[in-house]
Design a protein around this motif. Structure first.
Motif, PDB file in Angstrom:
ATOM      1  N   ASP A  43      -1.115   6.945   3.110  1.00 27.32           N
ATOM      2  CA  ASP A  43      -2.373   7.675   2.926  1.00 27.32           C
ATOM      3  C   ASP A  43      -2.097   9.079   2.392  1.00 27.32           C
ATOM      4  OD1 ASP A  43      -3.751   5.513   3.900  1.00 27.32           O
ATOM      5  OD2 ASP A  43      -3.885   6.289   5.947  1.00 27.32           O
TER       6      ASP A  43
ATOM      7  N   LEU B 197       0.819  -1.213   0.000  1.00 27.56           N
ATOM      8  CA  LEU B 197       0.000   0.000   0.000  1.00 27.56           C
ATOM      9  C   LEU B 197       0.855   1.267   0.000  1.00 27.56           C
ATOM     10  CD1 LEU B 197      -2.694  -0.966   2.659  1.00 27.56           C
ATOM     11  CD2 LEU B 197      -2.849  -1.183   0.166  1.00 27.56           C
TER      12      LEU B 197
ATOM     13  N   ASP C 259       1.883   1.475 -11.844  1.00 27.46           N
ATOM     14  CA  ASP C 259       2.567   2.577 -11.158  1.00 27.46           C
ATOM     15  C   ASP C 259       4.039   2.639 -11.559  1.00 27.46           C
ATOM     16  OD1 ASP C 259       0.306   3.443  -9.618  1.00 27.46           O
ATOM     17  OD2 ASP C 259       0.580   1.670  -8.360  1.00 27.46           O
TER      18      ASP C 259
ATOM     19  N   GLU D  17      -2.441   9.563  -9.433  1.00 21.67           N
ATOM     20  CA  GLU D  17      -3.398  10.458  -8.777  1.00 21.67           C
ATOM     21  C   GLU D  17      -2.688  11.543  -7.967  1.00 21.67           C
ATOM     22  OE1 GLU D  17      -3.184   7.008  -8.713  1.00 21.67           O
ATOM     23  OE2 GLU D  17      -4.838   6.372  -7.416  1.00 21.67           O
TER      24      GLU D  17
ATOM     25  N   PHE E 240      -5.993  10.008  -2.699  1.00 24.18           N
ATOM     26  CA  PHE E 240      -6.624   8.688  -2.800  1.00 24.18           C
ATOM     27  C   PHE E 240      -8.058   8.684  -2.294  1.00 24.18           C
ATOM     28  CE2 PHE E 240      -2.017   7.328  -2.024  1.00 24.18           C
ATOM     29  CZ  PHE E 240      -1.735   7.325  -3.381  1.00 24.18           C
TER      30      PHE E 240
ATOM     31  N   ALA F 135       2.263   7.411  -7.530  1.00 22.80           N
ATOM     32  CA  ALA F 135       0.903   7.183  -8.016  1.00 22.80           C
ATOM     33  C   ALA F 135       0.472   8.341  -8.907  1.00 22.80           C
ATOM     34  CB  ALA F 135      -0.063   7.037  -6.842  1.00 22.80           C
TER      35      ALA F 135
ATOM     36  N   ARG G  53      -4.705   2.564  -1.142  1.00 16.54           N
ATOM     37  CA  ARG G  53      -4.272   2.524  -2.546  1.00 16.54           C
ATOM     38  C   ARG G  53      -3.177   1.485  -2.700  1.00 16.54           C
ATOM     39  NH1 ARG G  53      -1.946   2.490  -7.072  1.00 16.54           N
ATOM     40  NH2 ARG G  53      -2.141   4.218  -8.564  1.00 16.54           N
ATOM     41  N   GLU G  54      -3.467   0.420  -3.446  1.00 15.06           N
ATOM     42  CA  GLU G  54      -2.515  -0.661  -3.635  1.00 15.06           C
ATOM     43  C   GLU G  54      -1.520  -0.325  -4.744  1.00 15.06           C
ATOM     44  OE1 GLU G  54      -2.618  -5.536  -4.029  1.00 15.06           O
ATOM     45  OE2 GLU G  54      -4.006  -4.346  -5.242  1.00 15.06           O
TER      46      GLU G  54
ATOM     47  N   LYS H 140      -9.319   6.214   0.610  1.00 13.12           N
ATOM     48  CA  LYS H 140      -9.307   4.772   0.425  1.00 13.12           C
ATOM     49  C   LYS H 140      -7.884   4.251   0.362  1.00 13.12           C
ATOM     50  CE  LYS H 140     -13.587   4.919  -2.292  1.00 13.12           C
ATOM     51  NZ  LYS H 140     -14.209   4.614  -3.616  1.00 13.12           N
TER      52      LYS H 140
ATOM     53  N   THR I 231       5.428   3.980  -1.136  1.00 13.48           N
ATOM     54  CA  THR I 231       5.094   2.770  -0.362  1.00 13.48           C
ATOM     55  C   THR I 231       6.174   2.443   0.660  1.00 13.48           C
ATOM     56  OG1 THR I 231       6.188   1.300  -1.958  1.00 13.48           O
ATOM     57  CG2 THR I 231       3.865   1.827  -2.349  1.00 13.48           C
TER      58      THR I 231
END
Length: 596
Positions: A107, A104, A122, A209, A111, A207, A116-117, A114, A225
């Motif tokens: 945070d 993951l 990526d 996003e 995201f 990521a 995010r894996e 939620k 991560t």
């Protein structure tokens, strides 16, 4: 790779995150206190400007698919986020990697609340970002040299049409095969590209996003991560990283070297969830004296001995008695790096490959007093360099000797006389062959080490009758001017990021001008050697080509390499698990503090 460089400063703090630090068993966060010797740059892989200090920060936050085994010697790779070591075709033109499910990101508002894996997409997205003209990455050459199929064409299309880079267009060179698997394909063999997959500052996953949410401010919002997340950033002053609650906390696994210290660290880490500490506080301390005093006062857990304190702290290579009485320990090792000065190949005085220009560069190099530089700037903690290739990497040969390490003012003066750099007006200073004044311009930073280095240059050049002026500025400004080709002579250090010595030959490869080739050196004969060795596997044939390439760089002298550092790290009594790795940057989650 310094790799090289370190940059940018402002005074305002950047608020990041709000979660409280985790509590240690003692009731408070267990904190590692460290210093960075240069201002930090953008914390975004394509925008790092190859800064060694930024690499260290990013390695705490982002994760590449692979990593170096912390305690293994000789160095070896192992999976990080990858489920296993990659599949590589026999022709070294294809690499396939599968990522472990369930990893993951930290945070972040991007995201939407939620989890995010991490996915294979990526990593493909993160590699494509280096090709995006928007980021103007100084490390793009590391990918373009490898000729990932279709990505350079995608970049050229974005430049030609002036449209945003098309991240959604599939290319053969970087393909997502399924949610957790991606494949890289190359136009030529890349026997050593795998090392790039072990460096978070090159292939650390970000990521999409997050990048799209923060846009041009992505450099102040790194989200990965890795074991830590950034919570406080006061530019040019202080950064705080805290343990990421979403980090999976794998214990150490690997094959420690047959060394008592490595074995002891492995036993201490066995079965323990990483990272060992809850927080890391980085202080930005550019001057050597305050850094030294902070360490002596117990405010820092470890430092590399500042050059001007080398003879005080480590006389004759031994820890000084007053430090030993404090329980401080010394870790002394040869560093896989080199300190150098480059000559701008586009400059009208020192640039170009005409015989008189080469003679001038060689004379300047011969005049430089390397022994004095080692004493004043490095405090005796360096060894003379014979080429650009550094210890512990392919192509380095301890028996190799060259003019690179010579200090011979008489020979320098004879070269200048022979090629017409004469004192025509009797004022003690030489003129150019056409009679115009000869004044060198050497760029330098604003710290004590740079001032000591300037003193060595001034005395050295005065002995051969060459004037010199020093251009003083901060690191960010110097980087900007270097990339623009506006500096005549400047220098810094490059550190190895892998056992591939070919990287250091790449700093003289013509197509790398404006990127790693700060000297803007252009010599077709050298470029052909570089390209041939790059495609070969390690072995005698490649080493022979690298030897020829080193000889050309000594003969043309686009870089004057001063020395390879002896890395003298001082460790406080309470710092545990420290063992210097020649290439690895992501070591901080192994370190521990007890009884600070």
């Amino acid at each position: 790779m310094l790799r090289r460089r370190d940059l940018i400063a402002s005074a305002a703090a950047v608020p990041i995150g709000s979660a409280a630090a985790p509590q240690s068993a003692a009731g408070g966060p267990k904190t590692l206190h460290l210093a960075l010797a240069a201002t930090e740059t953008q914390l975004d892989p394509p925008q790092t400007e190859s800064s060694r200090y930024t690499f260290q920060l990013l390695a705490c936050i982002l994760e590449a698919p692979l990593r170096f085994d912390y305690l293994a010697r000789p160095p070896r790779l192992q999976p990080a986020t990858a489920a296993a070591m990659p599949e590589i075709t026999p022709d070294s033109k294809q690499i396939t990697l599968r990522i472990r499910p369930g990893i993951l990101f930290s945070d972040d508002p991007a995201f939407g609340g939620k989890p995010r894996e991490l996915t294979a997409a990526d990593y493909v997205y993160s590699i494509k970002r280096f090709y995006d003209p928007r980021w103007n990455s100084s490390d793009l050459y590391l990918f373009e040299e490898s000729k990932l199929l279709g990505l350079s064409e995608l970049r050229r299309a974005a430049i030609a049409t002036r449209k945003p880079f098309d991240y959604d267009r599939e290319v053969e060179g970087a393909q997502v095969l399924d949610r957790y698997t991606f494949r890289l394909r190359f136009a030529e063999p890349v026997p050593r590209f795998i090392y790039n997959l072990a460096h978070p500052y090159l292939t650390g996953a970000v990521a999409r996003e997050v990048v799209e949410r923060y846009g041009n401010d992505i450099g102040t919002h790194p989200v990965g991560t890795g074991p830590f997340r950034l919570t406080t950033w006061r530019r040019g002053s202080r950064l705080v990283l805290e343990r990421s609650p979403s980090f999976r906390g794998d214990p150490y696994s690997g094959e420690p070297a047959d060394d008592p210290l490595a074995q002891a660290i492995a036993r201490r880490l066995a079965g323990r969830r990483l990272p060992c500490v809850d927080r890391i506080e980085f202080q930005i301390i550019e001057e050597q004296q305050p850094m030294w005093l902070s360490f002596l006062g117990g405010q820092l857990d470890t430092i590399e001995v500042p050059g001007s304190f080398g003879t005080l702290a480590v006389p004759n290579g031994q820890l000084a008695p007053f430090l030993r009485k404090k329980g401080i320990r010394l870790d002394l090792s040869q560093a896989a790096d080199m300190s150098m000065s480059f000559f701008n190949g586009d400059d009208r005085i020192v640039g170009g490959n005409a015989p008189e220009k080469v003679a001038l560069r060689r004379a300047i190099a011969l005049a430089h007093d390397g022994a004095q530089w080692i004493r004043l700037v490095r405090g005796g903690l360096a060894v003379p360099a014979q080429s650009v290739v550094v210890p512990f990497t392919s192509g380095f040969d301890e028996a190799y000797r060259s003019e690179m390490s010579e200090h011979d003012p008489a020979k320098a003066r004879a070269l200048l006389d022979l090629y017409g750099y004469l004192d025509r007006d009797g004022d003690g200073w030489r003129e150019l062959p056409d009679g115009r004044p000869l004044t060198l311009r050497i760029a330098a930073l604003q710290n004590q080490a740079a001032r000591d280095g300037n003193e060595v240059w001034y005395r050295s050049l005065k002995r051969i009758g060459v004037r010199v002026e020093f251009e003083i500025a901060g690191w960010a400004e110097m980087l900007k001017r270097s990339r623009a080709g506006a500096l005549q002579i400047w220098g810094y250090a490059w550190s190895a990021a892998s056992p591939d010595g070919g990287f250091f030959l790449g700093i003289a490869y013509g197509p790398n001008a404006n990127e790693s080739n700060d000297a803007r050196f252009a010599l077709p004969a050298f470029d052909r050697l570089y390209e041939r060795q790059r495609r070969l596997p390690d072995g005698p044939e490649r080493i022979a080509l690298m030897h020829e390439a080193k000889n050309l760089l000594v003969a043309y002298m686009p870089y004057k390499v001063h020395g390879h550092r002896l890395q003298a790290d001082l460790l406080q009594p309470w710092l545990l698990n420290y063992w210097r790795h020649p290439f690895m940057r992501d070591i901080y989650h192994y370190l521990d503090v007890e009884g600070r």
